[in-house]
Design an enzyme around this catalytic site. Sequence first.
Site, PDB file in Angstrom:
ATOM      1  N   GLU A  60     -12.641   1.848  20.888  1.00 54.59           N
ATOM      2  CA  GLU A  60     -13.139   1.073  19.752  1.00 54.59           C
ATOM      3  C   GLU A  60     -12.115   0.060  19.248  1.00 54.59           C
ATOM      4  O   GLU A  60     -12.476  -1.038  18.828  1.00 54.59           O
ATOM      5  CB  GLU A  60     -13.577   1.998  18.613  1.00 54.59           C
ATOM      6  CG  GLU A  60     -14.852   2.791  18.909  1.00 54.59           C
ATOM      7  CD  GLU A  60     -14.630   3.974  19.847  1.00 54.59           C
ATOM      8  OE1 GLU A  60     -13.457   4.353  20.071  1.00 54.59           O
ATOM      9  OE2 GLU A  60     -15.626   4.509  20.357  1.00 54.59           O
ATOM     10  N   HIS A 129     -21.816  11.840  13.733  1.00 56.40           N
ATOM     11  CA  HIS A 129     -22.840  10.843  14.075  1.00 56.40           C
ATOM     12  C   HIS A 129     -23.703  10.453  12.877  1.00 56.40           C
ATOM     13  O   HIS A 129     -24.709   9.795  13.044  1.00 56.40           O
ATOM     14  CB  HIS A 129     -23.760  11.382  15.181  1.00 56.40           C
ATOM     15  CG  HIS A 129     -23.104  11.484  16.523  1.00 56.40           C
ATOM     16  ND1 HIS A 129     -22.053  12.332  16.770  1.00 56.40           N
ATOM     17  CD2 HIS A 129     -23.339  10.831  17.700  1.00 56.40           C
ATOM     18  CE1 HIS A 129     -21.683  12.217  18.038  1.00 56.40           C
ATOM     19  NE2 HIS A 129     -22.443  11.304  18.617  1.00 56.40           N
TER      20      HIS A 129
END
Lengths: 326, 339
Positions: A60, A129
């Site tokens: 990321e 999540h």
Amino acid sequence: MSERTLAQAITAGLDEALASDPSVMLLGEDVGVTGGVFRISDGLLERHGADRVVDTPVAESGIVGAAFGLAVGGMRPIAEIQFMGFSTPGYDQVVNHVARIRHRSRHRFTAPLVLRIPYGGGFGAAEHHSESWEAIYAHTPGLVVVTPSTPHDGKGLLAASVASNDPVVFLEPIRLYRSVKGQVPDERYEVPLGTAAVRREGRDVSLLTWGAMTKEVRQAAEVLAGQGIDAEVVDVRSLVPLDEETVLGSVAKTGRAVIVHEAPRTAGFGAELAARIGETCLYDLLAPVQRVTGWDTVFPLKRGEHHYLPSVDRIVAAAVDTMADA
Amino acid sequence: MRQILLPDGSLDGESPLPTDHVKRLFEAMVTARRYDHKSISLQRQGRLATYAPFEGQEAAQLASVAALAPDDWLVATYRDAAANWAHGYPMDLLFLGRVGDERGGAPPEDVHCLPPSITVGAHMLHAVGLAWAAMLKGENRVALTMFGDGATSEGDFHEAMNFAAVYDTPTVFLCQNNGYAISLPVARQTRSESIAAKASAYGMAGVRVDGNDPLAVYDVTREAVARARRGGGPTLIEAVTYRLGAHTTNDDPGRYRTSEEEEAARRRDPIVRTRSYLEGLGEWSRGWEDAIETEAERLVDEAIERAEAMQVPDVEHVFSAMFETPHAGLVAQAEEAGR
């Protein structure tokens, strides 16, 4: 006009951005061949090629840092992080570089990139999540932070985000991807950054929210209507810049405010709204400002998440509370 | 380790540079060192904020930049003022950044340097992105990024090396291994045999060079730049050098290394070595070097004068470059701050 889900509207917006500007490109984990974990970029690799729809290594910071260099170098990258819980490795690049290059170079260099981050819970996901960290991005000076809750905004806010010469964090409410549908113009249009939307007009109490919670808030407004309470629903939609005129104007009009978000309460963006209400329309208030939020806890796993997410009942109860003296 | 100009001033092989060019590099090294010494003295007088000296690393910085074309990107750090200056970054703006003024971060339009990176490691990814953008736009540009041995332990080193290799971006990674990351010696930074050795794990070329040898540094950088330019992908260069000074003006190297070690390192000083080489060719004289020093002093003094003469920014400066156009909330805060 076409009937589209939020997911389809964002896909259409990405397609249009890629088709209309050769400097636009997508990059992220699995965005190409599989079309992304949520299939938001489905079909775009075939239509626009592997130079412009780029599957990246699982990194990321690499995605955001490379997107920064691409943007400074004249591209308009749209970077996707798969889930907000995985955005933190890229956050250093966001806070220390993306958000400040314009300031530290006095406009000499800019990073016009869009960082797309699906966020929020309520779909029984695995740990990490379901996070809602919009306040972290709103607290980072130099970023525009928006979140669409309708298909129309999904496409129109994205168009405005891609066109912006400032970096935009574009937060996509996962729970709404396929659960809201609406008419979306086929041609290009922009929903301006920095504007809120009144989803339901009302006289008695302002329900201020954004993202996935707009769904429960709209439902709550209907329940309240059945009890004779006329609620106004304001979709804040753009956290930075904040449309104070619409958001605070609504509170000044009704004299009551319930702020609803699924992020934790302490230092959530609702605290900012409550502070601004206190600063600008305290004397219009007829009741204390209420917050209906997620708790100051870790986001629970599937079997516990109904304890965490603000429910229609909690929103209704808070609104009724503000009406106690009416 | 690649070497051409040995510490005693003799050559092992042929010089890749004509003598005139070596003389210009020598002038640049002497000038840069003047800037370095002046900066330390200005910091002691309270005229500059913390300063990170590069003394001893002049060859690594200046001979590598000499291999770049003007349109190539340079993405370097707080210790790389010599490199940025050589790539066109005006010296007064380099000073201005240290004076504590963001306008120092705005090199002119035709200078392709990002403002010096203060965080360690993140900027390597920016060089990858810039090189990638050039590739996608069909521009014949390379991005060279400089960093230290400490930065190779950052996760962003890994991500940048990996992205550059995966996408074959025209990026040159130039590590100035100066022996220490503040206090931590390179032996405690990594168990790899060398920093250059790490390149092979990423599937890219890696080369170790004597960073105090301007001829070898130029040679390996020229090769890496040429490889990147012809689409051959990135290269990791490890320039082995030594930070003769402190980490910054707040640091005391006596806490982590010996004066014997420092004295030994001084014998490998790139300026001493280049002087011996030019003297051997009959191309050096005390008078010539004195003239360079005098000119350097004038250049450096004028640069700090220009930087200090810039008006202290008004409150508007703090708010005016956050966005393309400040939004209403910021305008209100600017008014509040200006009251």
